[in-house]
Enzyme design. Structure first.
Site, mmCIF file in Angstrom:
data_model
loop_
_atom_site.group_PDB
_atom_site.id
_atom_site.type_symbol
_atom_site.label_atom_id
_atom_site.label_comp_id
_atom_site.label_asym_id
_atom_site.label_seq_id
_atom_site.Cartn_x
_atom_site.Cartn_y
_atom_site.Cartn_z
ATOM 1 N N VAL A 1 0.859 -1.186 0.000
ATOM 2 C CA VAL A 1 0.000 0.000 0.000
ATOM 3 C C VAL A 1 0.889 1.227 0.000
ATOM 4 O O VAL A 1 1.781 1.365 0.841
ATOM 5 C CB VAL A 1 -0.916 0.024 1.249
ATOM 6 C CG1 VAL A 1 -1.764 1.287 1.265
ATOM 7 C CG2 VAL A 1 -1.804 -1.209 1.288
ATOM 8 N N ASP A 43 -2.815 -7.421 17.162
ATOM 9 C CA ASP A 43 -1.731 -6.431 17.195
ATOM 10 C C ASP A 43 -2.143 -5.160 16.441
ATOM 11 O O ASP A 43 -1.377 -4.617 15.648
ATOM 12 C CB ASP A 43 -0.448 -7.022 16.588
ATOM 13 C CG ASP A 43 0.785 -6.183 16.941
ATOM 14 O OD1 ASP A 43 0.751 -5.457 17.958
ATOM 15 O OD2 ASP A 43 1.789 -6.257 16.201
ATOM 16 N N LYS A 45 -2.518 -1.478 15.970
ATOM 17 C CA LYS A 45 -1.836 -0.290 16.486
ATOM 18 C C LYS A 45 -1.631 0.672 15.320
ATOM 19 O O LYS A 45 -1.729 0.285 14.143
ATOM 20 C CB LYS A 45 -0.490 -0.667 17.107
ATOM 21 C CG LYS A 45 0.447 -1.420 16.163
ATOM 22 C CD LYS A 45 1.707 -1.874 16.898
ATOM 23 C CE LYS A 45 2.638 -2.672 15.968
ATOM 24 N NZ LYS A 45 3.845 -3.132 16.676
ATOM 25 N N PRO A 46 -1.351 1.943 15.595
ATOM 26 C CA PRO A 46 -1.216 2.938 14.524
ATOM 27 C C PRO A 46 -0.175 2.584 13.467
ATOM 28 O O PRO A 46 -0.382 2.845 12.277
ATOM 29 C CB PRO A 46 -0.835 4.215 15.276
ATOM 30 C CG PRO A 46 -1.490 4.053 16.602
ATOM 31 C CD PRO A 46 -1.343 2.591 16.933
ATOM 32 N N ASN A 48 0.493 -0.212 12.317
ATOM 33 C CA ASN A 48 -0.016 -1.277 11.456
ATOM 34 C C ASN A 48 -1.209 -0.832 10.615
ATOM 35 O O ASN A 48 -1.891 -1.664 10.017
ATOM 36 C CB ASN A 48 -0.413 -2.501 12.292
ATOM 37 C CG ASN A 48 0.795 -3.321 12.720
ATOM 38 O OD1 ASN A 48 1.882 -3.171 12.175
ATOM 39 N ND2 ASN A 48 0.611 -4.186 13.704
ATOM 40 N N ASP A 61 -0.272 -6.113 8.557
ATOM 41 C CA ASP A 61 0.537 -6.910 9.472
ATOM 42 C C ASP A 61 -0.298 -7.858 10.333
ATOM 43 O O ASP A 61 -0.557 -7.614 11.505
ATOM 44 C CB ASP A 61 1.388 -6.018 10.375
ATOM 45 C CG ASP A 61 2.493 -6.814 11.072
ATOM 46 O OD1 ASP A 61 2.440 -8.065 11.020
ATOM 47 O OD2 ASP A 61 3.400 -6.205 11.657
#
Length: 236
Positions: A1, A43, A45-46, A48, A61
């Site tokens: 991406v 997991d 989180k920002p 990812n 991820d």
């Protein structure tokens, strides 16, 4: 991406509240899609979340993901998997059987928290310190870190970040729906957590300490009353 991760985008400061709500709403829909197909991320989180050139977030991820139909998977009991600042309290114990959709809902709240404040819910000198806070402490109110945060968004984040999984939103879809209500200027369903609510949460987390504190307070009251009665009798 082709894009930048959400951690990079919030390092210079929080996002505007509508932008934060819209991003996390889309992220929550993506996580709900994974859940409906039997996959836990574990997991979120920002770092990812990649935001592309059109402003659309992508959850990435899935290295720690597992299928819900196989709770054990390749994870051994006793392993702590996740990122300390964004993992749910139940992930600290290392028992994969206790980690379900509610853990991802917690992480969505942690992501919303960072988009609103520019920092994770908990900060510490080392991972162990952060994990201790995740298990024992309440995060600083987002409004104290960023006065521009609307009360409704603070309430949504706090509900996601509840230490008890059954007191969070029941699904990622519910988080998305609640954020949608905020964006449409409709009343949200969650209620703000007041001083009494915070006290009740503390008592639930630390019943032994709460009992001891209550006993000491009662003893002080008895001593104070005894002293007052003695003083009155002495004056007579």
């Amino acid at each position: 991406v082709d894009g930048r991760n959400l951690d990079d985008l919030t390092r210079s400061g929080p996002l505007a509240s509508p932008a934060a709500a819209q991003l996390v709403e889309i992220i929550s829909r993506a996580v709900d899609h994974a859940h409906r197909h039997g996959v836990l991320h574990r997991d979120i989180k920002p770092s990812n979340v990649i935001v592309d050139g059109d402003g659309q977030p992508h959850v990435t991820d899935f290295g720690l993901a597992r299928r819900m139909v196989d709770p054990s998977g390749l994870t051994l009991t006793g392993q702590i998997l996740g990122t300390p600042g964004f993992m749910a309290p139940e992930q600290i114990g290392g028992d994969p059987l206790k980690v379900g959709e509610a853990a991802d809902v917690y992480s969505l709240g942690a992501v919303l928290y960072q988009t609103l404040t520019g920092r994770p819910p908990f900060l510490g000198a080392n991972p162990a310190d952060v994990l201790r806070q995740v298990g024992e402490s309440e995060p600083v109110s987002p409004v104290l870190l960023n006065p521009a945060v609307p009360r409704d968004l603070e309430t949504i984040a706090q509900k996601c970040l509840n230490k008890e999984g059954n007191r969070r939103y029941a699904s990622a879809a519910e988080v998305a729906d609640e954020l949608g209500r905020f964006l449409r200027h409709d009343p949200i369903l969650a209620k703000p957590v007041g001083p009494i609510g915070r006290f009740v949460r503390w008592v639930r987390r630390k019943p032994a300490v709460a009992s001891l504190t209550g006993a000491v307070a009662l003893l002080l009251i008895v001593v104070a009353l005894g002293a007052s009665i003695s003083a009155v009798k002495f004056e007579r």
